[in-house]
Design an enzyme around this catalytic site. Sequence first.
Site, PDB file in Angstrom:
ATOM      1  N   GLY A  11     -20.423 -43.391  11.579  1.00  0.00           N
ATOM      2  CA  GLY A  11     -21.725 -42.098  12.225  1.00  0.00           C
ATOM      3  C   GLY A  11     -22.363 -42.414  12.266  1.00  0.00           C
ATOM      4  O   GLY A  11     -23.163 -42.041  11.113  1.00  0.00           O
ATOM      5  N   ARG A  72     -18.789 -49.129  15.460  1.00  0.00           N
ATOM      6  CA  ARG A  72     -17.365 -49.266  14.851  1.00  0.00           C
ATOM      7  C   ARG A  72     -17.695 -50.359  15.017  1.00  0.00           C
ATOM      8  O   ARG A  72     -17.547 -51.545  15.852  1.00  0.00           O
ATOM      9  CB  ARG A  72     -16.479 -47.524  14.531  1.00  0.00           C
ATOM     10  CG  ARG A  72     -16.890 -46.840  14.983  1.00  0.00           C
ATOM     11  CD  ARG A  72     -16.286 -45.990  13.891  1.00  0.00           C
ATOM     12  NE  ARG A  72     -16.641 -44.728  14.156  1.00  0.00           N
ATOM     13  CZ  ARG A  72     -17.225 -43.586  13.050  1.00  0.00           C
ATOM     14  NH1 ARG A  72     -17.462 -44.365  11.421  1.00  0.00           N
ATOM     15  NH2 ARG A  72     -17.652 -42.898  13.075  1.00  0.00           N
ATOM     16  N   ASP A 103     -18.545 -44.040   3.168  1.00  0.00           N
ATOM     17  CA  ASP A 103     -17.480 -44.969   2.762  1.00  0.00           C
ATOM     18  C   ASP A 103     -17.487 -46.438   3.205  1.00  0.00           C
ATOM     19  O   ASP A 103     -16.461 -47.716   2.362  1.00  0.00           O
ATOM     20  CB  ASP A 103     -16.668 -44.791   1.553  1.00  0.00           C
ATOM     21  CG  ASP A 103     -15.957 -44.109   2.336  1.00  0.00           C
ATOM     22  OD1 ASP A 103     -16.222 -43.396   3.648  1.00  0.00           O
ATOM     23  OD2 ASP A 103     -14.753 -42.924   1.595  1.00  0.00           O
ATOM     24  N   THR A 125     -24.560 -40.405   6.151  1.00  0.00           N
ATOM     25  CA  THR A 125     -23.603 -39.010   7.359  1.00  0.00           C
ATOM     26  C   THR A 125     -23.604 -37.820   6.444  1.00  0.00           C
ATOM     27  O   THR A 125     -23.627 -37.137   5.431  1.00  0.00           O
ATOM     28  CB  THR A 125     -22.136 -39.007   6.278  1.00  0.00           C
ATOM     29  OG1 THR A 125     -20.972 -38.323   6.660  1.00  0.00           O
ATOM     30  CG2 THR A 125     -21.420 -39.620   4.374  1.00  0.00           C
ATOM     31  N   ASP A 127     -21.366 -35.609   6.385  1.00  0.00           N
ATOM     32  CA  ASP A 127     -20.350 -35.779   5.901  1.00  0.00           C
ATOM     33  C   ASP A 127     -20.537 -34.778   4.477  1.00  0.00           C
ATOM     34  O   ASP A 127     -19.525 -33.896   3.529  1.00  0.00           O
ATOM     35  CB  ASP A 127     -18.952 -35.989   6.038  1.00  0.00           C
ATOM     36  CG  ASP A 127     -18.819 -36.147   8.230  1.00  0.00           C
ATOM     37  OD1 ASP A 127     -19.009 -35.404   8.577  1.00  0.00           O
ATOM     38  OD2 ASP A 127     -17.663 -37.204   7.895  1.00  0.00           O
ATOM     39  N   ASP A 129     -19.641 -36.420   2.274  1.00  0.00           N
ATOM     40  CA  ASP A 129     -18.574 -37.125   1.647  1.00  0.00           C
ATOM     41  C   ASP A 129     -18.071 -38.059   0.593  1.00  0.00           C
ATOM     42  O   ASP A 129     -17.375 -39.007   0.828  1.00  0.00           O
ATOM     43  CB  ASP A 129     -17.220 -37.178   3.066  1.00  0.00           C
ATOM     44  CG  ASP A 129     -17.100 -38.038   3.750  1.00  0.00           C
ATOM     45  OD1 ASP A 129     -18.512 -38.761   3.383  1.00  0.00           O
ATOM     46  OD2 ASP A 129     -17.052 -38.206   4.522  1.00  0.00           O
ATOM     47  N   ARG A 171     -14.979 -34.535   8.573  1.00  0.00           N
ATOM     48  CA  ARG A 171     -14.018 -34.965   8.544  1.00  0.00           C
ATOM     49  C   ARG A 171     -13.350 -34.355   7.364  1.00  0.00           C
ATOM     50  O   ARG A 171     -12.979 -33.747   7.812  1.00  0.00           O
ATOM     51  CB  ARG A 171     -14.317 -36.375   8.119  1.00  0.00           C
ATOM     52  CG  ARG A 171     -14.891 -36.991   9.466  1.00  0.00           C
ATOM     53  CD  ARG A 171     -15.308 -39.072   9.487  1.00  0.00           C
ATOM     54  NE  ARG A 171     -15.296 -39.690   8.311  1.00  0.00           N
ATOM     55  CZ  ARG A 171     -15.810 -40.381   7.928  1.00  0.00           C
ATOM     56  NH1 ARG A 171     -15.534 -41.658   8.964  1.00  0.00           N
ATOM     57  NH2 ARG A 171     -15.853 -40.761   7.164  1.00  0.00           N
TER      58      ARG A 171
HETATM   59  P1  ADP Z   1     -18.272 -44.739   7.897  1.00  0.00           P
HETATM   60  O1  ADP Z   1     -18.798 -47.001   6.853  1.00  0.00           O
HETATM   61  O2  ADP Z   1     -18.443 -43.796   8.114  1.00  0.00           O
HETATM   62  O3  ADP Z   1     -17.660 -44.486   6.483  1.00  0.00           O
HETATM   63  P2  ADP Z   1     -16.230 -45.988   8.880  1.00  0.00           P
HETATM   64  O4  ADP Z   1     -14.689 -46.650   8.307  1.00  0.00           O
HETATM   65  O5  ADP Z   1     -16.091 -46.579  10.190  1.00  0.00           O
HETATM   66  O6  ADP Z   1     -17.386 -45.599   9.257  1.00  0.00           O
HETATM   67  O7  ADP Z   1     -16.929 -47.913   8.991  1.00  0.00           O
HETATM   68  C1  ADP Z   1     -17.798 -48.155   9.917  1.00  0.00           C
HETATM   69  C2  ADP Z   1     -17.244 -50.055   9.796  1.00  0.00           C
HETATM   70  O8  ADP Z   1     -17.688 -50.842   8.470  1.00  0.00           O
HETATM   71  C3  ADP Z   1     -15.929 -49.878  10.586  1.00  0.00           C
HETATM   72  O9  ADP Z   1     -15.915 -50.494  12.159  1.00  0.00           O
HETATM   73  C4  ADP Z   1     -16.569 -51.824   9.825  1.00  0.00           C
HETATM   74  O10 ADP Z   1     -16.706 -52.568  10.529  1.00  0.00           O
HETATM   75  C5  ADP Z   1     -16.610 -51.752   8.272  1.00  0.00           C
HETATM   76  N1  ADP Z   1     -15.122 -51.101   7.417  1.00  0.00           N
HETATM   77  C6  ADP Z   1     -14.505 -50.558   7.973  1.00  0.00           C
HETATM   78  N2  ADP Z   1     -13.777 -51.122   6.670  1.00  0.00           N
HETATM   79  C7  ADP Z   1     -13.704 -51.522   6.200  1.00  0.00           C
HETATM   80  C8  ADP Z   1     -12.757 -52.729   5.100  1.00  0.00           C
HETATM   81  N3  ADP Z   1     -12.093 -52.866   4.360  1.00  0.00           N
HETATM   82  N4  ADP Z   1     -13.444 -54.526   5.048  1.00  0.00           N
HETATM   83  C9  ADP Z   1     -14.565 -54.797   6.226  1.00  0.00           C
HETATM   84  N5  ADP Z   1     -14.896 -53.371   6.915  1.00  0.00           N
HETATM   85  C10 ADP Z   1     -14.912 -52.731   6.654  1.00  0.00           C
END
Ligand code: ADP
Length: 319
Positions: A11, A72, A103, A125, A127, A129, A171
């Site tokens: 995000g 994403r 994360d 973020t 959030d 968090d 979230r």
């Molecule tokens: P945020 O970084 O805000 O927590 P997301 O959880 O949607 O957002 O993660 C963002 C992007 O990071 C995902 O769309 C994916 O491309 C990558 N990502 C998330 N989890 C993994 C993972 N376990 N292994 C590899 N890439 C990941």
Amino acid sequence: MKRIGVLTSGGDAPGMNAAIRAVVRKAIYHGMEVMGIYNGYQGLIDGNMKPLELGSVGDIIQRGGTKLYSARCPEFITPEGQQKGIQQLKAHEIEGLVVIGGDGSYRGAMVLTKQGFPCVGVPGTIDNDIPGTDYTIGFDTALNTVIDSIDKIRDTATSHDRTFVIEVMGRDAGDLALWAGLAGGAETIIIPEDPFDMKDIVQRLQSGHDRGKKHSIIIVAEGVMSGNEFADRLKEHANIETRVSVLGHIQRGGSPTARDRVLASLFGARAVELLRDDKGGLAVGMKNNQVVDYTMIEAFEGSHQTDLSMYQLSKELAI
Ligand code: ADP
């Protein structure tokens, strides 16, 4: 390192641009080149990237969103997607990467680090968090946006003697709701970190009413339930009529506050310093007003601690 990359993922958050600027300027200051990778990990897989010069990050410190766009990218969670990303890093001679995101984005960065491409995470973020840091980039701006909205809604609540339910983002975390509720003088704050008791809420609303307080602001964190659902429950439970306001994506946008710009500048610069030292698998953060770095694993395996003493205080101040 001669060339590093930078991407924003997950995000978007106000202040991400200030972090990109800090990464680019700090790296160039130290004689490194920077590739800007567009659309997060999707752009890495697609090779959607170009060199960022000093001037290409001019006039962005004050802008919300992210100049590099965000996405994403489910494909990057698969080993095949990750291999494509690694091929692109090799092809573009990128030796290290700054990942600005949450994360989830750190998990992707850890995969690359394990494959020999050191990555450093910068927490972006609204959030707030991410475990291991007291603040994330964007939180302060979102908080100020929410407070501005609460103040405006309060005018109507007061004029019409109404109770308002305001749903805020976050979230699964209650920080934004808690801080906004405390700063906005909300009568009731509902956050995921503390189970709420409807009877107690109704009693507090009624005792306020009995004292002549005819309007109330209730802040509900989206991680608990929607504002509309909460309003329905309140109606069912005690026949209390409310108006609901869902703040939505206005909370993610806007020009970053001074605090977020400073935080982003400090974090971006520290990330570059770590890569210069060939350090990867680390996240930067702020602990007790000091910029710190710690392992990304701590960030995605730890749990974020919301300050529950503030929650208690908000109740004491809203009697
Ligand atoms: P945020 O970084 O805000 O927590 P997301 O959880 O949607 O957002 O993660 C963002 C992007 O990071 C995902 O769309 C994916 O491309 C990558 N990502 C998330 N989890 C993994 C993972 N376990 N292994 C590899 N890439 C990941």
